[in-house]
Design an enzyme around this catalytic site. Structure first.
Site, mmCIF file in Angstrom:
data_model
loop_
_atom_site.group_PDB
_atom_site.id
_atom_site.type_symbol
_atom_site.label_atom_id
_atom_site.label_comp_id
_atom_site.label_asym_id
_atom_site.label_seq_id
_atom_site.Cartn_x
_atom_site.Cartn_y
_atom_site.Cartn_z
ATOM 1 N N ARG A 1 8.010 31.830 47.589
ATOM 2 C CA ARG A 1 7.875 32.967 48.512
ATOM 3 C C ARG A 1 6.390 33.206 48.819
ATOM 4 N NH1 ARG A 1 10.204 38.482 46.151
ATOM 5 N NH2 ARG A 1 8.520 38.102 44.681
ATOM 6 N N SER B 1 17.718 33.485 20.673
ATOM 7 C CA SER B 1 17.021 32.593 19.738
ATOM 8 C C SER B 1 17.468 32.762 18.283
ATOM 9 C CB SER B 1 15.511 32.781 19.865
ATOM 10 O OG SER B 1 15.096 32.332 21.136
ATOM 11 N N LYS C 1 3.414 34.724 26.160
ATOM 12 C CA LYS C 1 3.109 33.294 26.088
ATOM 13 C C LYS C 1 1.633 32.978 26.359
ATOM 14 C CE LYS C 1 7.730 31.561 27.156
ATOM 15 N NZ LYS C 1 8.502 30.609 27.943
HETATM 16 P P1 ATR Z 1 8.699 33.125 35.345
HETATM 17 O O1 ATR Z 1 7.743 33.083 34.188
HETATM 18 O O2 ATR Z 1 10.139 33.302 34.957
HETATM 19 O O3 ATR Z 1 8.502 31.959 36.260
HETATM 20 P P2 ATR Z 1 7.205 34.835 37.134
HETATM 21 O O4 ATR Z 1 5.938 34.179 36.713
HETATM 22 O O5 ATR Z 1 7.240 36.316 37.280
HETATM 23 O O6 ATR Z 1 8.385 34.478 36.124
HETATM 24 O O7 ATR Z 1 7.690 34.143 38.502
HETATM 25 C C1 ATR Z 1 8.816 34.563 39.174
HETATM 26 C C2 ATR Z 1 9.070 33.615 40.349
HETATM 27 O O8 ATR Z 1 10.243 34.049 41.038
HETATM 28 C C3 ATR Z 1 7.954 33.576 41.362
HETATM 29 O O9 ATR Z 1 7.908 32.301 41.931
HETATM 30 C C4 ATR Z 1 8.432 34.602 42.395
HETATM 31 O O10 ATR Z 1 7.899 34.447 43.664
HETATM 32 P P3 ATR Z 1 6.457 35.108 44.054
HETATM 33 O O11 ATR Z 1 5.417 34.230 43.431
HETATM 34 O O12 ATR Z 1 6.420 35.112 45.530
HETATM 35 O O13 ATR Z 1 6.485 36.495 43.459
HETATM 36 C C5 ATR Z 1 9.903 34.286 42.413
HETATM 37 N N1 ATR Z 1 10.761 35.371 42.921
HETATM 38 C C6 ATR Z 1 11.087 36.520 42.290
HETATM 39 N N2 ATR Z 1 11.932 37.259 43.059
HETATM 40 C C7 ATR Z 1 12.136 36.550 44.220
HETATM 41 C C8 ATR Z 1 12.907 36.765 45.393
HETATM 42 N N3 ATR Z 1 13.646 37.871 45.559
HETATM 43 N N4 ATR Z 1 12.874 35.812 46.360
HETATM 44 C C9 ATR Z 1 12.137 34.703 46.207
HETATM 45 N N5 ATR Z 1 11.383 34.430 45.104
HETATM 46 C C10 ATR Z 1 11.382 35.343 44.119
#
Ligand code: ATR
Length: 286
Positions: A167, A33, A82
């Site tokens: 997931r 940023s 946020k």
């Molecule tokens: P962000 O603000 O970047 O969206 P977050 O709120 O932590 O970050 O969300 C991460 C997302 O990536 C979620 O949808 C998570 O799935 P879960 O809700 O089941 O945790 C997904 N995610 C992270 N690692 C993953 C993996 N190895 N396989 C599939 N989904 C994954």
């Protein structure tokens, strides 16, 4: 600058005002940023002092107050601030209310006004890429905070339908329920992506790329000419880019969205909207 009652013998520079801005987050040292906003300032001839300030959730109120006392008038909030930022605002815009998260703060007479420019930033980048969400069947993989930020503005552009798969299916279902009043949206487990007609735009929002993984999606749930857009960029984008390449799909990373949301924040602070294309080109040369 307002001059009256006398004649100035010195040329008054256009845009002589300087803006003290910052991004708050943790970790924030590697944030792009500051570079992006300096490039915007150069592009528009606006003097920008933009720094990166480390703060965790408990420190945000205090550090933001110190920043304001020091002349700060605009801020970006990134992970993990946020949601916490929302509580410090006297007013918030509709996308921030929908996402329950703010990424931009602007100091007004009655305090900080909060905005969420993430979704509009994505749309700005999709427009740049010539991808119109209107009438499309959109598949979103992941149901975290990033998706909450983009769903409202995306549904405002009237896609034919949006399918959110995750997931953890319940998170996708909850998001779909929350945004159901804005359009045709459903949520479910990853395998449910293949239900119904194929999708023609795939938005990858998970953080799996940070672990070097791509979330497995059935190619059959996408049309032959579907394209992929990843909210990630850099090394976190590599696994999805490779998945798209293997499946014969055009793909785009999320750097354009990052620059897009920044351009909209810059506009809120200064009243001037930078062009994102030259900034993206400069970042790609780095
Ligand atoms: P962000 O603000 O970047 O969206 P977050 O709120 O932590 O970050 O969300 C991460 C997302 O990536 C979620 O949808 C998570 O799935 P879960 O809700 O089941 O945790 C997904 N995610 C992270 N690692 C993953 C993996 N190895 N396989 C599939 N989904 C994954």
């Amino acid at each position: 600058m307002f001059i009256c009652g006398h004649i100035s013998f010195f040329p008054v520079p256009v845009n002589a005002q300087s803006y003290k801005l910052a991004v708050f987050g943790q970790p924030v040292a590697h944030s792009l940023s500051p570079r992006i906003h300096r490039l915007f300032g150069e592009q528009l001839g606006i003097d920008v002092d933009y720094s990166a300030i480390e703060a965790d959730i408990d420190e945000l109120a205090e550090k933001l107050a110190a920043f304001r006392a020091d002349g700060g008038t605009g801020a970006n909030l990134t992970v993990p601030l946020k949601q916490a930022g929302l509580r410090l605002c006297t007013r918030v815009d509709r996308p921030a209310r929908q996402a329950h998260a703010v990424n931009t703060l602007h100091l007004e007479d009655d305090g900080w006004h909060g905005y969420n420019t993430d979704g509009a930033g994505l749309l700005l980048d999709l427009d740049r890429l010539g991808i119109d969400p209107a009438g499309r069947r959109i598949l979103i993989v992941g149901a975290g905070g990033a998706v909450a930020g983009i769903l409202g503005p995306l549904l405002d552009r009237q896609p034919a339908c949006v399918t959110v798969v995750n997931r953890t299916a319940e998170r996708a279902e909850r998001l779909a329920d929350k945004f159901a009043h804005l359009g045709d949206i459903r949520g479910g487990e990853i395998d449910s992506a293949s239900e119904g007609s194929p999708h023609d735009l795939l938005i990858q929002s998970t953080s799996a790329g940070h672990e070097g993984k791509a979330v497995p999606i059935e190619r059959a749930c996408l049309t032959d000419d579907a394209s992929g857009y990843d909210l990630n960029y850099g090394t976190a984008h590599a696994p999805f880019a490779e998945w798209c390449r293997q499946h014969g799909m055009m793909t785009h990373d999320g750097l354009g969205m990052l620059v897009g949301q920044a351009a909209l924040a810059f506009n809120i602070w200064t009243g001037k909207r930078p062009d994102i294309a030259p900034t993206l080109a400069a970042l790609s040369r780095d």
